[in-house]
Scaffold this active site. Structure first.
Site, short mmCIF file in Angstrom:
data_model
loop_
_atom_site.label_atom_id
_atom_site.label_comp_id
_atom_site.label_asym_id
_atom_site.label_seq_id
_atom_site.Cartn_x
_atom_site.Cartn_y
_atom_site.Cartn_z
N THR A 72 0.49 -1.62 -0.02
CA THR A 72 0.41 -0.54 0.51
C THR A 72 0.52 1.55 -0.20
O THR A 72 0.55 2.36 -1.15
CB THR A 72 -1.15 -0.08 1.36
OG1 THR A 72 -1.86 -0.41 1.18
CG2 THR A 72 -1.54 1.38 1.02
N ASP A 187 -9.89 -4.03 -0.11
CA ASP A 187 -8.38 -4.47 0.43
C ASP A 187 -8.00 -5.13 2.03
O ASP A 187 -8.26 -6.20 2.26
CB ASP A 187 -7.37 -3.20 0.77
CG ASP A 187 -5.77 -3.48 0.72
OD1 ASP A 187 -5.34 -4.43 0.56
OD2 ASP A 187 -5.45 -3.82 2.38
ZN LIG Z 1 -3.70 -4.57 2.40
#
Ligand SMILES: [Zn+2]
Length: 453
Positions: A72, A187
């Site tokens: 990320t 996510d």
């Molecule tokens: Zn992640």
């Protein structure tokens, strides 16, 4: 005479006002939105009607080739700087800096020294006289090069998408030229349930799509829709993990031989004593894990030229998880793997006055998004690893070169010319002489050219 003066004065005011308007208006404002962990093929596997409606009026890049490691923080910083991780210095979720001896984690990320290797767009755009805003984008609450965006919020995962969006819309109404908006899904759900869990992923992607509907309706309600450019993208994809695919470091060497900086799916290790000996143990540790001494990390990963890349890194194969010991799988879904894997790629969709309508590209490098945004804002870009060559194809006012099409045309023309030349030479070839070999050689070369695939 006095009437002429008054008319002249009014004309002058009118001209000044319109020039001032133009100066204030400049290029359309730009809103950059990231939905963390939105794997490119979710668009094919799940309905997403509102996202599809958005890019049907604009453009879609089906796969964005992101940067290694596909985590990320590195990828969000690449999107706003156009730099590979080795160049911007945010190399992983957990880092150690051998010069300052400091440690970084995503929960302890506010020391500017980690971020100062680059300048994100929300700061560069300030130098063009613009006001900027960033809502919880990684790094946006850090003072970088002694500056921040004009407006930002400290990271708080409890602030809803609606609240974040409300602030961003208000900022854009208040004459901000660039705003970045971050949201944690899909996510979070991808980690918890894995991308193959159709029920869980279907539910969260419906929520993400509802948030895109909310974004569109809010922009329409405030009159911003059609006036601003919008980019919707993500940082990385997600791979399905399993307790059957664990790689245990303790099976290969004792834990007191090294210091662990980061673990999975890319482990970063500092050997305590003999680096070569530790490396030779790790090299043959597991068939689904590759080990590299720093100097041997492949060029294509752009992950070597930085002091924060540790002496040994281990890269797990897709869907494999590195643990130190035990049988516990930490997450059913994960990312961070090789950025050549399609499962690690996100997508990009865009709409607004500067974009073409109904246009699609199959792929683009994520470092190209930064020069594209600079072009949209007429902001001089900082030095970066991206290019506009392909990205400009997305823009309505740009002429672009469709590279595969041009290569195909050039090769086609060459083939025709070669055939004609060969035939004309064939006509003149005396009987009994050896046939020309050149045609055959040319065909072989073309077949081997990866650019034609
Ligand atoms: Zn992640």
């Amino acid at each position: 005479m006095s009437l002429k003066l008054v008319l002249g004065f009014l004309c002058a005011i009118g001209t000044w006002a319109s020039e001032n308007d133009t100066a204030q208006q400049g290029p359309p404002p730009l809103l950059l939105v990231s939905f963390d962990g939105f794997r490119a093929d979710y668009l094919k596997r799940f309905p997403m009607p509102n996202l599809k409606l958005l890019y049907s009026q604009g453009v879609l890049v089906e796969q964005l080739t992101n940067v290694f490691i596909t985590k990320t923080f590195p990828n969000h910083y690449s999107l706003v700087t156009g730099l590979y991780a080795e160049s911007h210095g945010i190399l992983a979720s957990n880092m150690y800096d051998p010069i300052s001896h400091k440690h970084f984690s995503v929960h302890n990320d506010s020391d500017p020294m980690w971020w100062n290797g680059a300048q994100p767009l929300w700061i560069t755009a300030l130098d063009s006289g613009y006001k900027t805003a960033a809502m919880m984008w990684p790094g946006s609450d850090v003072t970088i090069g002694n500056r921040t965006a004009t407006h930002f919020f400290h990271y708080d995962p409890h602030v809803t998408f609606q609240e974040r969006l409300g602030n961003v819309t208000n900022w854009m109404l208040g004459n901000k030229k660039f705003a970045a908006l971050y949201w944690e899904e899909p996510d979070r759900t991808g980690h918890t349930f894995g991308p193959d869990n159709i029920t869980a992923m279907g539910k969260v992607l419906k929520e993400v799509d509802d948030n895109i509907a909310l974004l569109m309706s809010e922009l329409k309600r405030t009159g911003l829709w059609g006036q601003i450019n919008i980019l919707i993208t993500s940082d990385h994809g997600m791979a399905q993990c399993s307790a059957d695919r664990l790689i245990r470091l303790d099976d290969c060497l004792p834990p007191d031989n090294y210091t662990l900086v980061d673990l999975t799916p890319v482990a970063a290790l500092i050997p305590k004593e003999d680096a070569e000996a530790v490396f030779s143990q790790l090299k043959k540790c597991h068939p689904h894990m590759k080990a590299y001494l720093k100097k041997t990390i492949p060029d294509r990963l752009h992950y070597r030229n930085n002091a924060r890349v540790q002496p040994i890194i281990l890269i797990a194969d897709e869907g494999w998880t590195i643990v130190q010991r035990g049988n516990k799988l930490p997450r059913l879904g994960d990312h961070g793997y090789d950025n050549a894997l399609p499962s690690m790629h996100p997508f990009l969709a865009a709409t607004g006055p500067s974009f073409r309508q109904g246009y699609q590209l199959s792929s683009l490098e994520s470092v190209d998004v930064y020069p594209l945004m600079c072009r949209l804002l007429s902001v001089p870009p900082q030095p970066n690893n991206g290019t506009l060559t392909q990205a400009r194809c997305l823009l309505a006012a740009e002429t672009c070169v469709d590279v595969p099409l041009v290569i195909g045309l050039v090769v086609g023309v060459l083939l025709v010319l070669t055939t004609i030349t060969g035939e004309s030479l064939n006509i003149r070839r005396p009987s009994g002489s050896r046939p020309f070999q050149r045609l055959q050689v040319d065909y072989d070369d073309d077949d081997d050219d990866p650019l034609l695939e």
